[in-house]
Design an enzyme around this catalytic site. Structure first.
Site, mmCIF file in Angstrom:
data_model
loop_
_atom_site.group_PDB
_atom_site.id
_atom_site.type_symbol
_atom_site.label_atom_id
_atom_site.label_comp_id
_atom_site.label_asym_id
_atom_site.label_seq_id
_atom_site.Cartn_x
_atom_site.Cartn_y
_atom_site.Cartn_z
ATOM 1 N N ARG A 107 -7.315 4.945 0.949
ATOM 2 C CA ARG A 107 -7.481 3.674 1.701
ATOM 3 C C ARG A 107 -8.454 4.100 2.549
ATOM 4 O O ARG A 107 -8.665 4.886 3.372
ATOM 5 C CB ARG A 107 -6.188 3.457 2.451
ATOM 6 C CG ARG A 107 -6.295 2.366 3.674
ATOM 7 C CD ARG A 107 -5.029 1.944 4.057
ATOM 8 N NE ARG A 107 -4.251 1.109 3.333
ATOM 9 C CZ ARG A 107 -3.554 -0.149 3.487
ATOM 10 N NH1 ARG A 107 -3.115 0.065 4.868
ATOM 11 N NH2 ARG A 107 -2.862 -0.809 2.780
ATOM 12 N N HIS A 134 -8.020 -4.703 -3.019
ATOM 13 C CA HIS A 134 -6.670 -4.387 -2.805
ATOM 14 C C HIS A 134 -5.718 -4.495 -3.971
ATOM 15 O O HIS A 134 -4.733 -5.171 -4.055
ATOM 16 C CB HIS A 134 -5.948 -4.955 -1.382
ATOM 17 C CG HIS A 134 -4.711 -4.280 -0.668
ATOM 18 N ND1 HIS A 134 -4.162 -2.898 -1.004
ATOM 19 C CD2 HIS A 134 -3.843 -4.660 -0.025
ATOM 20 C CE1 HIS A 134 -3.315 -2.557 -0.597
ATOM 21 N NE2 HIS A 134 -3.007 -3.564 0.162
ATOM 22 N N GLN A 137 -1.799 -3.980 -4.542
ATOM 23 C CA GLN A 137 -0.833 -5.106 -3.945
ATOM 24 C C GLN A 137 -0.797 -6.371 -4.966
ATOM 25 O O GLN A 137 0.066 -7.134 -5.057
ATOM 26 C CB GLN A 137 -1.865 -5.804 -2.559
ATOM 27 C CG GLN A 137 -1.283 -6.903 -1.911
ATOM 28 C CD GLN A 137 -0.120 -6.775 -1.113
ATOM 29 O OE1 GLN A 137 0.004 -5.762 -0.158
ATOM 30 N NE2 GLN A 137 1.041 -7.540 -1.139
ATOM 31 N N ASP A 230 -3.065 -14.174 5.032
ATOM 32 C CA ASP A 230 -3.300 -12.732 5.528
ATOM 33 C C ASP A 230 -3.684 -12.772 6.871
ATOM 34 O O ASP A 230 -4.243 -14.210 7.302
ATOM 35 C CB ASP A 230 -4.515 -12.117 4.791
ATOM 36 C CG ASP A 230 -4.781 -10.536 4.900
ATOM 37 O OD1 ASP A 230 -3.797 -9.900 5.600
ATOM 38 O OD2 ASP A 230 -5.677 -10.150 4.524
ATOM 39 N N CYS A 271 0.502 -10.400 2.291
ATOM 40 C CA CYS A 271 0.668 -8.916 1.971
ATOM 41 C C CYS A 271 1.426 -8.308 3.142
ATOM 42 O O CYS A 271 1.815 -6.955 2.979
ATOM 43 C CB CYS A 271 -0.644 -8.709 1.528
ATOM 44 S SG CYS A 271 -1.922 -8.806 3.197
ATOM 45 N N ARG A 316 5.997 -3.470 -3.799
ATOM 46 C CA ARG A 316 4.692 -2.406 -3.687
ATOM 47 C C ARG A 316 5.060 -1.461 -4.231
ATOM 48 O O ARG A 316 4.282 -0.630 -4.621
ATOM 49 C CB ARG A 316 4.299 -2.434 -2.230
ATOM 50 C CG ARG A 316 3.848 -3.505 -1.439
ATOM 51 C CD ARG A 316 2.523 -4.217 -1.993
ATOM 52 N NE ARG A 316 1.455 -3.292 -2.330
ATOM 53 C CZ ARG A 316 0.789 -2.609 -1.325
ATOM 54 N NH1 ARG A 316 0.924 -3.072 -0.143
ATOM 55 N NH2 ARG A 316 -0.331 -1.596 -1.552
HETATM 56 N N1 NVA Z 1 -6.891 -7.955 5.014
HETATM 57 C C1 NVA Z 1 -5.868 -6.803 5.686
HETATM 58 C C2 NVA Z 1 -4.837 -6.454 4.569
HETATM 59 C C3 NVA Z 1 -3.974 -5.543 4.959
HETATM 60 C C4 NVA Z 1 -2.762 -5.326 3.983
HETATM 61 C C5 NVA Z 1 -6.772 -5.708 6.275
HETATM 62 O O1 NVA Z 1 -7.649 -5.273 5.590
HETATM 63 O O2 NVA Z 1 -6.475 -5.345 7.158
HETATM 64 N N1 CP Z 2 0.254 -4.740 2.516
HETATM 65 C C1 CP Z 2 -0.036 -3.543 3.043
HETATM 66 O O1 CP Z 2 -0.998 -2.776 2.282
HETATM 67 O O2 CP Z 2 0.282 -3.232 4.022
HETATM 68 P P1 CP Z 2 0.091 -1.789 4.848
HETATM 69 O O3 CP Z 2 -1.021 -1.917 5.530
HETATM 70 O O4 CP Z 2 1.322 -1.479 5.657
HETATM 71 O O5 CP Z 2 0.007 -0.738 3.811
#
Ligand code: NVA
Ligand code: CP
Length: 328
Positions: A107, A134, A137, A230, A271, A316
């Site tokens: 990540r 992602h 997800q 989101d 998400c 998830r």
């Molecule tokens: N768009 C958000 C998604 C988090 C799961 C981010 O990248 O922070």
């Molecule tokens: N939806 C998601 O990816 O959550 P986290 O950032 O908590 O992993």
């Protein structure tokens, strides 16, 4: 016959509709077994490395629990305790970890980083979120939609908010691949990358899906099956941007009016994490600075019977388990 052994899982653009369906169905099967207490620890003796350059609750926990359930060991690496990027290149890290682990989750920031990691790793690499995509997800979201509606093809999904980032990109690709109807409902400044839109339109033309961009909330959410949003500011973006985002995206908040326009059969997905009340540090700060109590979704919608966000969050784990079980 779908066989994903040895494959990386970097973005859904790399997968066929059959392969995606296989992962969703495998996730459902693993979920059913877990609920019935039937162990599936077929990957005993293997180990996975989890690299997180951004924070996480769901993705990290999902990978850890899924790895344990499958009988595997796992190591969590965050940027403060590893050499990645600072003293060691991605290419070198990939070759070191691939010598000790059977799979690597990443990540972080640019999609090119996870692609580079995969290029140099001889074991499967799984994208746990980049700025652009992602994909784990998406398997969870498809599972949630399938559980609720019984199918995914033909489903009309509208995304509201910043449609240029990982979630909208991924949902647009997913809908195109799966014969679903995707609408980005936001101000044109936040429409997704035109090249990706064209690519998705070409895919949708072969699956019976469609891609629509609109700034009209009423038209964009009328009678849709899924309303998705989101956070307005994503991880890694500067704090200074909040003011502009709140100004630009407030008209695209998911509220009662939007859900009523979508109809009572519509569901709400997110998400997570979500800013729907003042029980977070950032939520409280924004209340102080701008006098708002909710952001991308109202508390009323978040807590309503139409909201499937906690089922989605649980999924998830089952879907990440499916991705690891399929590729290892
Ligand atoms: N768009 C958000 C998604 C988090 C799961 C981010 O990248 O922070
Ligand atoms: N939806 C998601 O990816 O959550 P986290 O950032 O908590 O992993």
């Amino acid at each position: 016959m779908v066989d994903l052994k040895g494959r990386d899982f970097l973005k859904l653009l790399d997968f066929t509709p059959e392969e995606i369906t296989y992962l969703v169905d495998l996730a459902a099967e693993l979920k059913d077994k877990k609920k019935k207490g039937i162990p599936v620890d077929t990957l005993r003796g293997k180990n996975v490395a989890l690299i997180f350059e951004k924070t996480s609750t769901r993705t990290r926990c999902a990978f850890e629990v899924a790895a344990h359930d499958l009988g595997m060991g796992c190591t969590y690496l965050d940027p403060t305790v590893s050499q990645i990027g600072k003293k060691e290149s991605i290419a070198d890290t990939a070759r070191v970890l691939a010598g000790m682990y059977e799979g690597i989750e990443y990540r972080g920031y640019g999609q090119e980083i996870v692609e580079e990691l995969a290029k140099y790793s001889k074991v499967p690499v799984w994208n746990g979120l980049t700025n652009e995509f992602h994909p784990t997800q998406m398997i969870a979201d498809l599972l949630t939609i399938k559980e609720h509606f019984g199918h995914v093809d033909g489903i009309r999904l509208t995304y509201m908010g910043d449609a240029r980032y990982n979630m909208a990109n991924s949902l647009m690709v997913t809908c195109a691949k799966m014969g679903m109807h995707f609408t980005a409902c936001t101000t044109p400044k936040y429409f997704p990358n035109p090249e990706l839109v064209e690519q998705c339109k070409a895919i949708a033309a072969t699956t019976g899906g469609s891609i629509t961009l609109t700034d009209d909330v009423e038209a964009g959410t009328k009678n849709v099956d899924v309303v998705y949003t989101d956070v307005w500011v994503s991880m890694g973006e500067p704090d200074e941007i909040w003011e502009e985002r709140i100004h630009d995206l407030s008209p695209y908040q998911v509220n009662k009016k939007v859900m009523e326009n979508a109809g009572e059969k519509a569901v709400f997905l997110h998400c997570l994490p979500a800013f729907h009340d003042l029980k977070t540090k950032i939520g409280a700060q924004m209340a102080e600075r701008f006098g708002i109590t909710e952001m991308e979704v109202t508390d009323e919608v978040f807590e309503s019977a139409q909201s499937l966000v906690f089922e989605e969050a649980e999924n998830r784990m089952h879907s990440i388990k499916a991705v690891m079980a399929a590729t290892l």
